[in-house]
Design an enzyme around this catalytic site. Structure first.
Site, PDB file in Angstrom:
ATOM      1  CG  ASP A  13      -1.800   1.135   1.410  1.00  0.00           C
ATOM      2  OD1 ASP A  13      -1.525   2.184   0.792  1.00  0.00           O
ATOM      3  OD2 ASP A  13      -2.790   1.024   2.155  1.00  0.00           O
ATOM      4  CE1 TYR A 230      -3.660  -0.912  11.609  1.00  0.00           C
ATOM      5  CE2 TYR A 230      -4.194   1.422  11.526  1.00  0.00           C
ATOM      6  CZ  TYR A 230      -4.379   0.137  11.062  1.00  0.00           C
ATOM      7  OH  TYR A 230      -5.260  -0.112  10.052  1.00  0.00           O
ATOM      8  CE  LYS A 233      -5.166  -5.809  11.495  1.00  0.00           C
ATOM      9  NZ  LYS A 233      -4.293  -6.085  12.628  1.00  0.00           N
TER      10      LYS A 233
HETATM   11  P1  13P Z   1      -6.133   9.313  10.055  1.00  0.00           P
HETATM   12  O1  13P Z   1      -5.561   9.754  11.372  1.00  0.00           O
HETATM   13  O2  13P Z   1      -5.370   9.800   8.875  1.00  0.00           O
HETATM   14  O3  13P Z   1      -7.601   9.603   9.942  1.00  0.00           O
HETATM   15  O4  13P Z   1      -5.917   7.709  10.025  1.00  0.00           O
HETATM   16  C1  13P Z   1      -6.802   6.851  10.592  1.00  0.00           C
HETATM   17  C2  13P Z   1      -6.669   5.577   9.863  1.00  0.00           C
HETATM   18  O5  13P Z   1      -7.365   5.330   8.897  1.00  0.00           O
HETATM   19  C3  13P Z   1      -5.640   4.649  10.342  1.00  0.00           C
HETATM   20  O6  13P Z   1      -5.090   3.924   9.300  1.00  0.00           O
HETATM   21  P1  13P Z   2      -5.221  -0.603   4.974  1.00  0.00           P
HETATM   22  O1  13P Z   2      -4.488  -1.590   5.840  1.00  0.00           O
HETATM   23  O2  13P Z   2      -5.932  -1.244   3.857  1.00  0.00           O
HETATM   24  O3  13P Z   2      -4.310   0.505   4.554  1.00  0.00           O
HETATM   25  O4  13P Z   2      -6.363   0.028   5.872  1.00  0.00           O
HETATM   26  C1  13P Z   2      -6.022   0.608   7.078  1.00  0.00           C
HETATM   27  C2  13P Z   2      -7.149   1.140   7.875  1.00  0.00           C
HETATM   28  O5  13P Z   2      -6.861   1.675   8.937  1.00  0.00           O
HETATM   29  C3  13P Z   2      -8.527   1.007   7.445  1.00  0.00           C
HETATM   30  O6  13P Z   2      -9.428   1.632   8.329  1.00  0.00           O
HETATM   31 MG    MG Z   3      -5.123  -2.255   2.262  1.00  0.00          MG
HETATM   32 MG    MG Z   4      -4.192   1.978   3.217  1.00  0.00          MG
END
Ligand code: 13P
Ligand code: 13P
Ligand code: MG
Ligand code: MG
Length: 372
Positions: A13, A230, A233
């Site tokens: 990603d 984190y 994923k």
């Molecule tokens: P943001 O803090 O950019 O909204 O990220 C939250 C999120 O989607 C974690 O991957």
């Molecule tokens: P991805 O692992 O697909 O980037 O998604 C992360 C996420 O936080 C979705 O809410």
């Molecule tokens: Mg993804």
């Molecule tokens: Mg992503």
């Protein structure tokens, strides 16, 4: 140079359009440009670029074997180029998300991208399925891979085909300790299941037929364990060979007719059903999900990927036969969503260690008083 063929699926990603939604077509264009150049230079024999949700997928064949530094470098440089020329330029969301290392150092394993590679001698005909998932972790393959290669209620060939009857060997990785074990089914089935039922820790990395024939390979990287926090994923990939003494295509796909519960979904912090979808539906929406899986079918012929229409592979879940699994996944999604922030929808405390939840809990720490 080996006469064997290697299929390498390397994914990352590197930023996506409108949140964690979908790879931008310009990202795929640049990736194709990089792989076309490598093909012309003779490094790879063939390639197919696609996406599953926000994950850019490079599917390649070559004769250099597994973990080849040149192939890994090609994938890494492709991701960097896509990131520089498209993700950053368009300010796509989470540009460079999975590129966790500063510079390439011989193997993309441990640097963020997910890798599944399988080297094999081509048989009379070699159909393969490439599975790609979004919004989940590598342990998501545990249940379907077990079903495909060890469950006679899924795979009829385990009972009725003498060449499958002696079973399969599974390599299981303990992602916490970095050690692996090989277990043979059916003899050690219960031991295998004792591990596979903890998919956040024990992950199938390879499967061979009893006589050593390579049958499947899956990506195993856990981004949170690499980064210590984190980052998104892992969104794993998996290659499975079909037919001629291996499970039939339909036995392989059958394992996905049940949308089992996996970890991932919103903020990588929730359990949700794995929904089998076509490429056109491989884009997460509701609560950033539900988690999805696509399956592309190819023939591997004389070292090259052969598609159905030109380079285009078969989009195997683009079939009404999986409508019921999708409907069930939506039912399960509704049921789980109604738990809101409660377990078992939200992941347990061990898995939440790597999210932003500990920061919230830390704020409350000093406010706890001794209970009387
Ligand atoms: P943001 O803090 O950019 O909204 O990220 C939250 C999120 O989607 C974690 O991957
Ligand atoms: P991805 O692992 O697909 O980037 O998604 C992360 C996420 O936080 C979705 O809410
Ligand atoms: Mg993804
Ligand atoms: Mg992503």
């Amino acid at each position: 140079m080996s006469v064997k063929t290697t299929v390498s699926v390397i994914k990352a990603d590197v930023g996506s359009f409108c949140g964690h939604h979908i790879v931008h077509p310009k990202q795929m264009e640049v990736a194709r440009e990089c792989l076309e150049k490598a093909k012309k230079e003779g490094l790879i024999n063939s390639y197919y670029v696609t996406h599953c949700g926000d994950d850019l997928q490079l599917i390649m064949t070559h004769n250099r074997g597994e973990s080849d530094p040149k192939i890994h470098e090609l994938a890494w440089n492709t991701f960097i180029e896509v990131n520089e020329r498209v993700s950053k330029e368009l300010k796509l969301y989470a540009a460079g998300q999975d590129l966790l290392a500063e510079a390439f150092s011989g193997n993309v394993r441990g640097m963020g991208p997910g890798v599944a590679e399988l080297e094999f001698e081509e048989r009379r005909s070699d159909p393969i399925v490439v599975f790609m998932a979004d919004k989940t972790e590598p342990g998501a393959w545990n249940l379907p891979l077990f079903r495909i290669f060890a469950d006679p209620f899924n795979t009829a060939g385990l009972v009725i085909d003498p060449s499958l009857h002696e079973g399969f060997v599974f390599e299981v990785l303990d992602v916490m300790e970095g050690v692996s074990v090989k277990l043979k089914c059916p003899e050690e089935m219960y031991d295998l299941l004792a591990l596979l039922g903890t998919p956040g820790r024990y992950v199938i990395s390879k499967v061979w037929r009893h006589d050593g024939l390579p049958a499947a390979a899956a990506s195993v990287s856990r981004l949170s364990l690499i980064a210590g926090r984190y980052v998104g994923k892992d969104d794993p990939v998996c290659i499975v060979r079909a037919q001629h003494g291996l499970p039939a295509l339909g036995e392989i796909l059958e394992a996905f007719a049940f949308p089992h519960s996996v970890a991932g979904w919103m903020r990588g912090s929730h359990h949700g059903p794995m929904m089998p979808v076509s490429i056109k539906d491989a884009k997460c929406t509701r609560f950033d999900g539900p988690p999805r899986v696509v399956a592309l079918g190819f023939q591997v012929t004389n070292g090259k990927l052969v598609g159905l229409y030109g380079d285009e592979p078969a989009d195997l879940f683009d079939d009404p036969a999986f409508d019921k699994a999708r409907a069930m996944a939506n039912e399960i999604a509704d049921y789980l969503r109604r738990h809101g922030p409660f377990m078992p929808h939200r992941l347990g405390p061990d898995e939440m260690e790597y999210t932003t939840l500990p920061q919230v809990l830390a704020k409350l720490k000093d406010r706890f008083e001794k209970a009387t």
